[in-house]
Structure formats: C-alpha cells, structure tokens
Scaffold this motif. Structure first.
Motif, PDB file in Angstrom:
ATOM      1  N   UNK A   1      -1.006   3.617 -10.872  1.00 56.18           N
ATOM      2  CA  UNK A   1      -0.442   3.468  -9.525  1.00 56.18           C
ATOM      3  C   UNK A   1      -1.528   3.115  -8.506  1.00 56.18           C
ATOM      4  N   UNK A   2      -2.680   3.781  -8.603  1.00 54.96           N
ATOM      5  CA  UNK A   2      -3.776   3.492  -7.669  1.00 54.96           C
ATOM      6  C   UNK A   2      -4.282   2.064  -7.850  1.00 54.96           C
ATOM      7  N   UNK A   3      -4.357   1.610  -9.101  1.00 56.69           N
ATOM      8  CA  UNK A   3      -4.810   0.236  -9.367  1.00 56.69           C
ATOM      9  C   UNK A   3      -3.834  -0.783  -8.778  1.00 56.69           C
ATOM     10  N   UNK A   4      -2.541  -0.516  -8.933  1.00 56.01           N
ATOM     11  CA  UNK A   4      -1.541  -1.437  -8.383  1.00 56.01           C
ATOM     12  C   UNK A   4      -1.634  -1.486  -6.869  1.00 56.01           C
ATOM     13  N   UNK A   5      -1.816  -0.338  -6.232  1.00 51.36           N
ATOM     14  CA  UNK A   5      -1.962  -0.323  -4.770  1.00 51.36           C
ATOM     15  C   UNK A   5      -3.202  -1.102  -4.332  1.00 51.36           C
ATOM     16  N   UNK A   6      -4.270  -0.931  -5.096  1.00 58.17           N
ATOM     17  CA  UNK A   6      -5.508  -1.650  -4.777  1.00 58.17           C
ATOM     18  C   UNK A   6      -5.299  -3.154  -4.890  1.00 58.17           C
ATOM     19  N   UNK A   7      -4.636  -3.594  -5.961  1.00 61.57           N
ATOM     20  CA  UNK A   7      -4.383  -5.029  -6.140  1.00 61.57           C
ATOM     21  C   UNK A   7      -3.468  -5.568  -5.049  1.00 61.57           C
ATOM     22  N   UNK A   8      -2.482  -4.779  -4.654  1.00 59.19           N
ATOM     23  CA  UNK A   8      -1.562  -5.214  -3.592  1.00 59.19           C
ATOM     24  C   UNK A   8      -2.305  -5.418  -2.282  1.00 59.19           C
ATOM     25  N   UNK A   9      -3.247  -4.517  -1.981  1.00 55.81           N
ATOM     26  CA  UNK A   9      -4.041  -4.655  -0.757  1.00 55.81           C
ATOM     27  C   UNK A   9      -4.963  -5.866  -0.838  1.00 55.81           C
ATOM     28  N   UNK A  10      -5.597  -6.059  -1.987  1.00 52.06           N
ATOM     29  CA  UNK A  10      -6.486  -7.203  -2.138  1.00 52.06           C
ATOM     30  C   UNK A  10      -5.717  -8.510  -1.964  1.00 52.06           C
ATOM     31  N   UNK A  11      -4.533  -8.586  -2.541  1.00 49.67           N
ATOM     32  CA  UNK A  11      -3.740  -9.810  -2.424  1.00 49.67           C
ATOM     33  C   UNK A  11      -3.254 -10.023  -1.000  1.00 49.67           C
ATOM     34  N   UNK A  12      -3.041  -8.929  -0.283  1.00 49.34           N
ATOM     35  CA  UNK A  12      -2.588  -9.032   1.107  1.00 49.34           C
ATOM     36  C   UNK A  12      -3.622  -9.746   1.974  1.00 49.34           C
ATOM     37  N   UNK A  13      -4.907  -9.558   1.657  1.00 46.63           N
ATOM     38  CA  UNK A  13      -5.976 -10.148   2.461  1.00 46.63           C
ATOM     39  C   UNK A  13      -6.712 -11.270   1.731  1.00 46.63           C
ATOM     40  N   UNK A  14      -6.087 -11.806   0.691  1.00 54.04           N
ATOM     41  CA  UNK A  14      -6.680 -12.905  -0.071  1.00 54.04           C
ATOM     42  C   UNK A  14      -6.258 -14.223   0.563  1.00 54.04           C
TER      43      UNK A  14
END
Length: 270
Positions: free
Chosen positions: A199-212
């Motif tokens: 779950x933490x990894x998915x949240x991290x990826x979602x944030x990274x994609x938000x600012x990519x």
C-alpha cells in the motif's frame, strides 16, 4: 471623478476556477485523491486531456477576447476614422496625468504617421483577437502579439497590464510543452520497478506520477514479468524489489534512497 481599473478579469477567472476541477493537479486535494486511488490499486493520475479541464480554459480565452473586442468596437463607433488622428492627442493627455513629468524614451508623437499606424494596429488587434482564438496557429500568434501590445502600451503610456499578461499562461498547452521538453532532456527511458501489493509503495508511485510533468518515467510492477522481460529487466529479483524500490536508467540500477535521488532529476518538484 473616476478612475478605471482593469482587474475584472481576475474575478472572472477566479469564478471559473471555483467552478472547475482545478484542484486535480498541484494541490493538497490532488495528493489526497492520489492516495485514495492508490488504496484502490490505481496509480494513474487524471488525464490532462479531459474536457472538464479544457472547457474552463476555453471560456477564459473568450473572456480575454471580449476584454479586447469591446474597447476596440467603441473606439470605432464613437470616434470612427478620427481615432487614428486622435491617438497622438490621447498620448499627450496621458502624459499630462503624471505628476513626475514622465515621458517615454521614444517620442513617437514626433511621427504622426507612426502614431496612426499604431492606432490602426491596436484596433485590428482588439477586434480580431477573439476570432483568431478558434484557430490553433492564429491563437498562438495572437498571444505573442498581445504580449507585445501590452508591452508597447507600458513603454509609451506607462499603463501596466501585468495582471492580464500573467493570465496569458492559459494559451500554452503545458502538457504538450513539458512532454516535448522531457523528450529532449531525457532521450532514454527511466524505469521504476515497485511492489504493487504494498500500500505504501502504491501511494508513493501515485504521488510520483502526480508530479511527473515530463512523463519520461515508466512505472512497472515487479509481478509484471512480461513488461520486465521486454525491457531487459528480468534479472531483477522480486525479493529485492519488495524490500526496496528499484530504478533503472542508463544501464545502472538504483535502489532505495539512491533510487529517489535518481528520480529527483526527472521530477522538477523533487
């Protein structure tokens, strides 16, 4: 006595933003929404091509066109052809308003023909701007002309329209611009491999994609062996990736903290 201030467009645009999904990007709301999507197993951000984003911008374009159209229309309706000869006297009237004796560095009033041409150019710009918005190439051209138009007004009359010029960012397709810049800054792909069950990894990826913004990062789950094989990353160990996120770029493999440092080079906000 009265003084005309042109700030109404800021109220219009704030109303448009209040009625639009402007909080989907670069906001606390966007971060919370990304977390919620990640908790459902989705890390993809909202598509920038959605009509709900484009429509408020189109309304803003038209409102700016109206800001120009009606002053131009009333100049012609009230003064007619006299506007072209009266423009020089309009300059004099404006210069007399300044208590500090300000005068422009270039005395265009010494050239009546140039003043008449400037008056003609201003009228044409004001009347045609709104119609040019419906054509992609003309819209970009008119945006450049508009910035020059206000710069010249400030140069010769010390009337600053900086608040309106700042709003010209709405004429730029920022998604396309960042993607174009990203392809030139980072010609090679960067691949992020993560644990999709975490779950933490998915949240991290979602944030990274938000600012990519540059969209030069590829996100792959460790269980997606087909994609990993296609990209020559089958050597990555599922056990290692479940322990630390891995980033592969330029033939090098980064993990954990070093992976975030590698990502920072492609994510402007990091």
């Amino acid at each position: 006595y009265g003084k005309v201030d042109h700030y109404h467009h800021l109220l219009w645009f704030l109303a448009l933003l209040a009625a639009s999904p402007c909080g989907d990007f670069l906001s606390v709301d966007a971060i919370i929404a990304a977390w919620r999507r990640a908790d459902k197993g989705e890390i993809e951000p909202a598509s920038p091509e959605r009509v709900s984003y484009a429509l408020p911008l189109r309304f803003a374009w038209i409102l700016i066109g109206m800001i120009y159209f009606f002053p131009g229309l009333w100049k012609i309706r009230i003064l007619g052809w006299d506007w072209f000869s009266a423009f020089r006297w309009h300059l004099y009237q404006k210069w007399m308003d300044f208590d500090d004796g300000w005068m422009p560095l270039i005395r265009v009033d010494h050239y009546p023909l140039l003043c008449a041409l400037m008056a003609l150019g201003g009228i044409c710009f004001e009347l045609l701007f709104i119609f040019c918005l419906f054509f992609d190439r003309l819209r970009g051209l008119m945006a450049v002309v508009g910035l020059a138009f206000h710069t010249l007004i400030n140069l010769f009359m010390r009337i600053s329209f900086w608040s309106l010029q700042a709003c010209y960012v709405i004429f730029v397709d920022w998604h396309k611009a960042f993607c174009w810049l990203g392809r030139r800054l980072f010609p090679s792909d960067m691949v992020v491999v993560y644990d999709g069950h975490c779950a933490l990894c998915r949240r991290t990826m979602a944030l990274l994609r938000l600012f990519d913004f540059f969209e030069r990062i590829i996100y792959v789950k460790i269980v997606d062996r087909e994609t990993l094989d296609r990209r020559g990353l089958s050597f990555l160990s599922e056990k290692d990736v479940r322990q630390d996120m891995h980033v592969v770029s330029g033939g090098k493999v980064y993990r954990g903290f070093e992976a975030y440092r590698a990502l920072a080079g492609r994510l402007p906000l990091l």
